[in-house]
Scaffold this motif. Structure first.
Motif, PDB file in Angstrom:
ATOM      1  N   ASN A 108       0.833  -1.203   0.000  1.00 17.81           N
ATOM      2  CA  ASN A 108       0.000   0.000   0.000  1.00 17.81           C
ATOM      3  C   ASN A 108       0.871   1.258   0.000  1.00 17.81           C
ATOM      4  OD1 ASN A 108      -2.313  -1.582   0.116  1.00 17.81           O
ATOM      5  ND2 ASN A 108      -2.443  -1.473   2.352  1.00 17.81           N
ATOM      6  N   ILE A 109       2.017   1.184   0.673  1.00 20.10           N
ATOM      7  CA  ILE A 109       2.937   2.323   0.713  1.00 20.10           C
ATOM      8  C   ILE A 109       3.459   2.616  -0.688  1.00 20.10           C
ATOM      9  CG2 ILE A 109       5.049   3.252   1.730  1.00 20.10           C
ATOM     10  CD1 ILE A 109       2.825   2.745   3.739  1.00 20.10           C
ATOM     11  N   GLY A 110       3.879   1.571  -1.393  1.00 23.58           N
ATOM     12  CA  GLY A 110       4.397   1.753  -2.742  1.00 23.58           C
ATOM     13  C   GLY A 110       3.362   2.360  -3.677  1.00 23.58           C
ATOM     14  N   MET A 111       2.137   1.850  -3.643  1.00 20.20           N
ATOM     15  CA  MET A 111       1.080   2.375  -4.520  1.00 20.20           C
ATOM     16  C   MET A 111       0.736   3.819  -4.154  1.00 20.20           C
ATOM     17  SD  MET A 111       0.478   0.034  -6.726  1.00 20.20           S
ATOM     18  CE  MET A 111      -0.942   0.796  -7.513  1.00 20.20           C
ATOM     19  N   SER A 112       0.743   4.127  -2.860  1.00 21.57           N
ATOM     20  CA  SER A 112       0.414   5.484  -2.427  1.00 21.57           C
ATOM     21  C   SER A 112       1.468   6.482  -2.900  1.00 21.57           C
ATOM     22  CB  SER A 112       0.297   5.540  -0.898  1.00 21.57           C
ATOM     23  OG  SER A 112      -0.751   4.709  -0.442  1.00 21.57           O
ATOM     24  N   LYS A 113       2.720   6.129  -2.758  1.00 20.97           N
ATOM     25  CA  LYS A 113       3.786   7.042  -3.184  1.00 20.97           C
ATOM     26  C   LYS A 113       3.777   7.250  -4.690  1.00 20.97           C
ATOM     27  CE  LYS A 113       6.989   6.561   0.688  1.00 20.97           C
ATOM     28  NZ  LYS A 113       8.380   6.261   1.128  1.00 20.97           N
ATOM     29  N   LEU A 114       3.451   6.204  -5.440  1.00 23.32           N
ATOM     30  CA  LEU A 114       3.341   6.357  -6.891  1.00 23.32           C
ATOM     31  C   LEU A 114       2.162   7.265  -7.249  1.00 23.32           C
ATOM     32  CD1 LEU A 114       4.016   2.698  -8.127  1.00 23.32           C
ATOM     33  CD2 LEU A 114       5.564   4.660  -8.271  1.00 23.32           C
ATOM     34  N   ALA A 115       1.056   7.089  -6.563  1.00 28.82           N
ATOM     35  CA  ALA A 115      -0.127   7.890  -6.858  1.00 28.82           C
ATOM     36  C   ALA A 115       0.111   9.362  -6.584  1.00 28.82           C
ATOM     37  CB  ALA A 115      -1.317   7.391  -6.038  1.00 28.82           C
ATOM     38  N   LEU A 116       0.877   9.655  -5.534  1.00 33.10           N
ATOM     39  CA  LEU A 116       1.123  11.050  -5.181  1.00 33.10           C
ATOM     40  C   LEU A 116       2.066  11.739  -6.155  1.00 33.10           C
ATOM     41  CD1 LEU A 116       1.326  10.733  -1.285  1.00 33.10           C
ATOM     42  CD2 LEU A 116      -0.580  11.553  -2.681  1.00 33.10           C
ATOM     43  N   ARG A 117       2.703  10.979  -7.052  1.00 34.30           N
ATOM     44  CA  ARG A 117       3.533  11.593  -8.082  1.00 34.30           C
ATOM     45  C   ARG A 117       2.696  12.198  -9.209  1.00 34.30           C
ATOM     46  NH1 ARG A 117       8.708   7.649  -9.395  1.00 34.30           N
ATOM     47  NH2 ARG A 117       9.451   7.350  -7.243  1.00 34.30           N
TER      48      ARG A 117
END
Length: 571
Positions: free
Chosen positions: A360-369
């Motif tokens: 979930n951390i990885g997907m969240s950081k990608l989304a915030l880009r």
């Protein structure tokens, strides 16, 4: 000499009747002639002037226009196996005013109908002022004939049809049911009611005063049977999907479950199993929960099974290169005062690693880009948040929030599967784009004559990349390893989602999910498995839903004669 003579008495002679006077004779003759004239006039009036009326009254008591029942169209699977058929039955009815009051005949009638005598007498008394009442609906022709052979006055028969479902509970929610008048009430029976229903015919018949048929006189209108419906369903796959789903729900003590299998090449629904279910041939004690086709009408948050679709949108945006590495340490992060967690601290992860670990951390950081709503836009293009277009009654559209004043936490949640809702059928249809080099195929409950071209949604190269990443997700040693099918390469993704109620997310209630594509080398099937609130030793999608996929997909691939493509035996 006689005594009269001796006594001197002379006997009296009978006096002759005086002749009738001419006036009196004429009066009598006039009366006779007047009577004859009246009688002749009445005869002429009846035979000439009143003849149409009298003929009509006579015909009304002997001529009848009977309805010829038309049987409902048959529903079959894609191979012609019957799923819903109409069988002839007989309904017995009576004119209560003609029924005998004799106790013996009443008792014989009650036994023939398999009804208590008191109940029958009570119903007859209730309808005493009427000219029609049902004695018993939908009897077998043999049982009805035994009653008719009793020759009880006032008892009549009417031919009808009754719907029968050979597969019973296996495909009950998809097919639906008809009511006692053979009118569709649920499922496809309701959706295609005008097409499946036949058009009754009419015939002119001669009946006696007791309503018994004497002779057929004329066919006024032929009965037109209903149209036959051929489904995309493969009954073999439906049986095995239902069997495995029912076993898993029982093993996990779950509230229910869903299995949806689509043909990756056409979008046709090959199997759609639901739990709980019901027997449409015997609805005594029916639980209304079993009527619902959860695969189409229910929605839920998809959780991690949405991550491959979100990642496809991110890669296609051009802002997430394929060689991107995301640092997920320390395994949690705070966004808008909300804490997002992974199961563990996975450190630095590649894009494939993010999917494999379901970070979930990885997907969240990608989304915030991203600075534009490419993820929800891709979801919509894949058919989420809109009607699947199957025509099934009550099909769910799901929901995707509009990109108005989204917070960072909402932006991130959409990328890892929260904040939106989908149906199992929508989810399976969306994944046909990954299996079909970027072209989404709309789901079809009916067998297609031509394979649709599909709608290009994802770049073919991106779709192949995502398929390859999902191939790595289902590998020995991963959390999705239980989805492996010996001899075949499987692409898939697990998901575990908290259930919600009026108070928000529940602490100990989950949905376990798995989405799989097989085989990777030439995708043939797309399958979604969802187990609702498992109460076993585990609730994770990889432990609960993935094994169901493995068993269902394994049998399906062999039944469909799909050649193995595994590089090495799966372990």
């Amino acid at each position: 000499m006689s005594n009269d003579s001796r006594s001197g008495v002379t006997p009296r002679r009978a006096l002759p009747m005086p002749p009738m006077g001419k006036a009196r004779y004429r009066v009598v003759m006039l009366l006779v002639l007047a009577g004859l004239a009246l009688l002749t006039g009445r005869i002429v009036n009846l035979q000439v002037f009143d003849r149409p009326f009298l003929q009509g009254q006579g015909d009304a008591r002997t001529l009848r226009t009977d309805t010829i029942p038309a049987h409902r169209g048959m529903i079959t699977d894609r191979h012609g196996e019957p799923l819903a058929i109409s069988t002839p039955v007989v309904t017995l009815w009576a004119n209560p005013q003609d029924l005998p009051v004799d106790d013996i005949q009443r008792l014989m009638l009650a036994k023939g109908l398999n009804q208590p005598l008191d109940a029958l007498n009570e119903r007859i008394a209730r309808y005493a002022t009427h000219e029609f009442m049902y004695l018993k609906r939908r009897m077998t022709p043999e049982a009805a004939q035994r009653v008719l052979e009793l020759h009880i006055p006032g008892v009549h028969a009417r031919e009808e049809y009754k719907r029968y479902y050979p597969a019973g509970e296996v495909s009950a929610q998809l097919l639906g049911v008809t009511n006692i008048d053979d009118i569709g009430q649920e499922g496809l029976e309701l959706a295609y009611q005008p097409y499946l229903a036949g058009v009754p015919g009419k015939r002119r018949v001669l009946k006696d005063r007791r309503g018994r048929l004497v002779r057929d006189l004329a066919l006024l209108k032929e009965a037109q049977p209903g149209g036959d419906l051929t489904l995309a369903l493969d009954q073999r796959l439906q049986y095995l999907a239902y069997r495995e789903l029912k076993a898993a729900v029982a093993e996990q003590d779950a509230d229910g479950g869903i299995v949806v299998m689509l043909d990756a090449r056409s979008g046709e629904v090959l199997a759609m199993a639901n739990q709980p279910s019901y027997n449409p041939n015997n609805r005594a004690g029916l639980d209304p929960q079993g009527l619902r086709n959860r695969a189409i009408v229910d929605t839920f948050e998809p959780g991690s099974v949405i991550k491959p679709l979100a990642m496809a949108a991110m890669i296609e945006s051009g802002k997430v290169p394929l060689d991107t590495v995301v640092d997920t340490s320390p395994g949690w992060m705070v966004i808008d005062r909300f804490t997002i967690k992974d199961i563990g601290n996975y450190g630095k992860l590649s894009l494939a690693g993010i999917l494999e670990k379901s970070s979930n951390i990885g997907m969240s950081k990608l989304a915030l880009r991203l600075d534009d709503p490419v993820v929800p836009a891709t979801y919509r293009a894949l058919g989420l948040g809109q009607s699947p277009g199957t025509g099934f009654p009550g099909e769910a559209t799901g929901s995707i929030p509009a990109p108005v004043r989204w917070s960072s936490s909402q932006w991130a949640a959409l990328a890892y599967g929260y904040g939106l809702s989908v149906s199992a059928l929508q989810l399976a249809s969306a994944y046909t784009a990954i299996a079909n080099e970027g072209r989404r195929l709309p789901p079809s409950l009916l067998k297609l004559v031509e394979v649709p071209a599909g709608e290009p949604v994802i770049d073919p190269g991106v779709a192949r990349r995502i398929l390859g990443m999902m191939d790595q997700v289902v590998a020995p040693g991963t959390g999705a390893r239980r989805a492996l099918v010996p001899g075949y390469r499987i692409a898939g993704k697990t998901g575990t989602v908290r259930k919600t109620d009026a108070g928000g997310y529940q602490q100990k209630a989950y949905r376990s999910l798995f989405v799989g594509i097989a085989p990777v080398s030439d995708p043939r099937i797309v399958t979604v498995v969802m187990i609702d609130h498992p109460r076993g030793d585990s609730y994770y999608g990889g432990a609960v839903a993935a094994p169901v996929f493995s068993r269902v997909a394994g049998h399906a691939l062999r039944l469909l004669d799909v050649p193995p493509d595994a590089r090495e035996p799966a372990t």
